[in-house]
Design a protein around this motif. Sequence first.
Motif, short mmCIF file in Angstrom:
data_model
loop_
_atom_site.label_atom_id
_atom_site.label_comp_id
_atom_site.label_asym_id
_atom_site.label_seq_id
_atom_site.Cartn_x
_atom_site.Cartn_y
_atom_site.Cartn_z
N TRP A 203 -60.66 23.95 -66.65
CA TRP A 203 -60.88 23.28 -67.93
C TRP A 203 -61.46 24.24 -68.98
O TRP A 203 -61.01 24.29 -70.12
N PRO B 296 -55.76 27.26 -69.71
CA PRO B 296 -54.97 27.19 -70.94
C PRO B 296 -55.75 26.56 -72.10
O PRO B 296 -56.58 25.68 -71.90
N HIS B 297 -55.47 27.04 -73.31
CA HIS B 297 -56.14 26.47 -74.49
C HIS B 297 -55.72 25.03 -74.72
O HIS B 297 -56.49 24.24 -75.27
N SER B 298 -54.52 24.69 -74.32
CA SER B 298 -54.06 23.30 -74.45
C SER B 298 -54.87 22.41 -73.51
O SER B 298 -54.87 22.60 -72.30
N ARG B 299 -55.60 21.44 -74.09
CA ARG B 299 -56.40 20.54 -73.28
C ARG B 299 -55.54 19.69 -72.35
O ARG B 299 -55.93 19.36 -71.23
N VAL B 300 -54.34 19.34 -72.81
CA VAL B 300 -53.43 18.54 -71.99
C VAL B 300 -52.99 19.33 -70.77
O VAL B 300 -53.05 18.85 -69.63
N LEU B 301 -52.59 20.59 -70.98
CA LEU B 301 -52.12 21.42 -69.88
C LEU B 301 -53.28 21.75 -68.93
O LEU B 301 -53.11 21.67 -67.70
N ALA B 302 -54.43 22.10 -69.49
CA ALA B 302 -55.58 22.41 -68.64
C ALA B 302 -55.98 21.20 -67.81
O ALA B 302 -56.28 21.32 -66.61
#
Length: 334
Positions: A30, A34-40
């Motif tokens: 987290w 990844p910077h993407s919160r959805v992907l993380a």
Amino acid sequence: MLRRAVRLLATIAMSVIVTAAVAWGVMAIWFDGPHSRVLAGAIAAGVALVSIILAAIVHPFLRGLTVALFPVIVVALWWTSIPASNARDWTPDVARTARATFDSNRVTIENVRNFKYRSESDYDERWETRTYDLDRIRGLDLFLSFWGPTQIAHTIVSWDFDDGQHLAISIETRKEKGESYSAVRGFFRQYELYYVVADERDLVGLRTNYRGEQVYLYRIRVPAADARALLVDYLDQVNRLADHPEWYNALTQNCTTAIRGHAQNIGAGRRLDWRLLANGHLDQLLYEREQIETSLPFAELKARSNITDKAKASDDSPDFSARIRQGLPEIPGS
């Protein structure tokens, strides 16, 4: 019966270990993934789900718990491979790294910070090159700075030279523009390790005068030779960080555990104590070990060591270091 009891205890212990490990893996993804919160979030949830499934389908259960650690091991291998960097958009107060050049008994340090502050965020940048005679080191002082909680403090080490100079070094996080410190993020790979090599008026005055912190100053009982060796070890690390950046860690590589590491490097380390972690009590530990003045009751020493008001009154004074030491007990004999 005994065998069952041992197996039960082993299962409970392993369950705790796996739960903690999976929780760490989820947070590592987290914060450092990844910077993407959805992907993380999706990857973190996937790691947790795979661990749960493995624990459930592999028998016996104790073996399943062991197998459930495999996804976390993969996360740990990835996490330890994340490189630190010196090339980020840093805040101005940590924009430059210091570097020391040794010439016999003299050391020249580039980028000694000596900012002139009007507020915590409003200042004139002054990066200086200073030369110190290592043979003139006569002592070592420790600052404890409290910003709120009394269990935790920020520690600053300062070297005292017999020509009136003082050199302070603070081990901190190196923050990017727009970034603020988080105690939780400090346990992950969010901040590079940074040694602020500075004038005392900068490091201490910033905390007392503009951050509203309470600062205590203790003279350390240490032979001059050990104080010198400690500074050299510090500056060797400063040079290493200039070429090979490292990560800060709130547990293993912070303002106090790093000091202990330097002390161990020169053969002056002591046994581990809980107050090295709850370092708001570090002065009490030093008192018990007779590394600071012990001729006074500890409560009286602590009261006299509070230099907050003196630092506020001294503000931008050129003799800041001398004024904050007025009224302190004499330097303990080596």
